[in-house]
Scaffold this active site. Structure first.
Site, PDB file in Angstrom:
ATOM      1  N   ASP A 179       8.263  -5.129  -2.936  1.00  9.82           N
ATOM      2  CA  ASP A 179       8.849  -6.537  -2.939  1.00  9.82           C
ATOM      3  C   ASP A 179       7.971  -7.165  -3.744  1.00  9.82           C
ATOM      4  O   ASP A 179       6.878  -7.687  -3.492  1.00  9.82           O
ATOM      5  CB  ASP A 179       9.459  -7.466  -2.613  1.00  9.82           C
ATOM      6  N   GLY A 322       1.843  -8.191   1.438  1.00 11.10           N
ATOM      7  CA  GLY A 322       3.472  -8.080   0.455  1.00 11.10           C
ATOM      8  C   GLY A 322       2.994  -7.276  -0.464  1.00 11.10           C
ATOM      9  O   GLY A 322       1.697  -6.518  -0.245  1.00 11.10           O
ATOM     10  N   GLU A 323       4.008  -6.752  -1.626  1.00 15.35           N
ATOM     11  CA  GLU A 323       4.332  -5.986  -2.939  1.00 15.35           C
ATOM     12  C   GLU A 323       4.227  -4.324  -2.533  1.00 15.35           C
ATOM     13  O   GLU A 323       3.215  -3.665  -3.136  1.00 15.35           O
ATOM     14  CB  GLU A 323       2.820  -6.360  -4.023  1.00 15.35           C
ATOM     15  N   GLY A 324       4.565  -4.177  -1.225  1.00 13.00           N
ATOM     16  CA  GLY A 324       4.508  -2.572  -0.704  1.00 13.00           C
ATOM     17  C   GLY A 324       3.528  -2.019  -0.155  1.00 13.00           C
ATOM     18  O   GLY A 324       2.680  -1.368   0.488  1.00 13.00           O
TER      19      GLY A 324
END
Length: 381
Positions: A179, A322-324
């Site tokens: 996300d 985050g961010e994968g």
């Protein structure tokens, strides 16, 4: 009246093929490397074989990073280290190749797809393929109002379903899910607390960019107030997402469920994808069999959600950006497991040596040969 019936996913989702998994386990017993010597890589290879219905397992050749993006109104309460409404900057960094996930994806040769669901910016600031699924601009403040209307929640959920179908139809054989949001970990904590029946302080973490103690207390208060609003709607998962989730979380939930329908394996990243997985499990109890957890992010809500899902993370490197990113770090491990399961040779079968044919001498136990030696020569002395 809505035509979306989440109960349909219970019938549509099947578990990975158990018979194929048993075949993969049997093949593993025959490999030259002793069972157990590869640790968890053995389990990963067998899981992939079952997901693919193939023994030996096929290599993972077309993975894709999929990131759902959105701004959350609760960020205006200073619960995040980032200013409210700035998730578009993070998206731009991904698109420009300047974020951690973009750097890793470039190194690993994995394409990245960003799906804007509720970024708080004019849509013309981003490419058309990024914004085409957008449901709204930003979301409501979940401590005092709903994040979405029922119609917006349904639209976001169906957008996630559509993205899953697009990926499956294009040949993606594994998804790295993440996300890009500001305030998303607060909404995720509320979902996890509501579904696990815990208090706000148990699930509230410090986010991808760690916040100070004062901000953490504000975040706890926001989770507590939103949790009061979430409890009355726990029986309706779509309404729960509308009340205390957001468009990106609703889309992620729909995406996870449809990936399970389409038999597409998914690696979860951090607390947001774990919270959505927990919601999806409430919809269809077989769905988690199609997911892996890439890493342990350190967020308490993620730990709580994965415990409830009975999914053990592959890595524990303390990656909280985050961010994968953490999930993408686990991708080479999954690819390695597939390669080892497919390419290690089996122990050759040992066949019994054939018996030597009998000869006249052996047939009589050597008596004829002995008689010939002992017989007199017939020559007089």
């Amino acid at each position: 009246m809505s035509s979306l019936n989440l109960d349909d996913f219970t019938d549509l989702i099947e578990r990975p093929d158990g018979g194929v998994r048993r075949d993969a386990e049997a093949r593993r017993e025959r490999l030259t490397v002793p069972p157990g010597a590869l640790g968890r890589l053995d389990d990963l290879g067998e899981w992939l074989a079952a997901a693919q219905s193939a023994v030996p397992v096929r290599p993972v050749t077309r993975p894709r990073v999929v990131l759902f993006a959105g701004d959350h109104g609760i960020a205006a309460q200073d619960v995040s280290a980032r200013p409210a409404g700035t998730a578009a900057r993070l998206v731009r960094a991904v698109l420009d190749g300047e974020s951690p996930v973009a750097v890793l994806a470039r190194r690993l040769d994995v394409p990245v797809r960003v799906v804007d669901m509720a970024l708080d910016c004019p849509p013309e600031e981003l490419p058309a393929e990024v914004v085409r699924h957008r449901v709204r601009r930003g979301s409501g403040r979940i401590d005092v109002e709903d994040a979405l209307t029922p119609e917006e929640a349904e639209a976001a959920f169906l957008a996630g379903v559509a993205v899953a179908d697009e990926e499956a139809d294009s040949g993606t054989d594994l998804v790295v899910l993440g996300d890009v949001s500001v305030g998303g970990t607060t909404a995720a904590a509320v979902l996890v607390a509501a579904l696990c029946g815990t208090d706000a302080s148990v699930v509230t973490g410090r986010g991808g960019r760690p916040i100070d103690d004062l901000a953490w207390m504000r975040k706890c208060a926001a989770v507590r107030d939103a949790l009061r609003r979430a409890r009355p709607v726990l029986g309706d998962q779509l309404r729960l997402l509308a009340t205390v989730g957001g468009a990106d979380l609703a889309a992620t939930t729909g995406f996870l469920l449809q990936c399970a329908v389409r038999k597409t394996p998914v690696i979860l990243d951090g607390v947001v994808s774990a919270a959505c997985a927990l919601v999806a499990q409430r919809v269809a109890f077989r769905a988690p069999d199609w997911w892996l957890a890439g890493q342990r992010s350190g967020e308490p809500a993620q730990t709580k959600a994965l415990d409830r899902l009975a999914i053990e993370p592959l890595l524990d490197h303390g990656v909280s950006v985050g961010e994968g990113t953490g999930a993408l770090l686990a991708l080479p491990l999954v690819q390695a497991a597939a390669a080892l399961a497919a390419e290690l040779p089996e122990v050759p079968e040992v066949s019994e040596a054939p018996e030597a044919p009998e000869t006249p001498a052996t047939k009589n136990g050597g008596d004829d040969a002995g008689t010939a030696q002992d017989a007199p020569s017939g020559t007089p002395s």
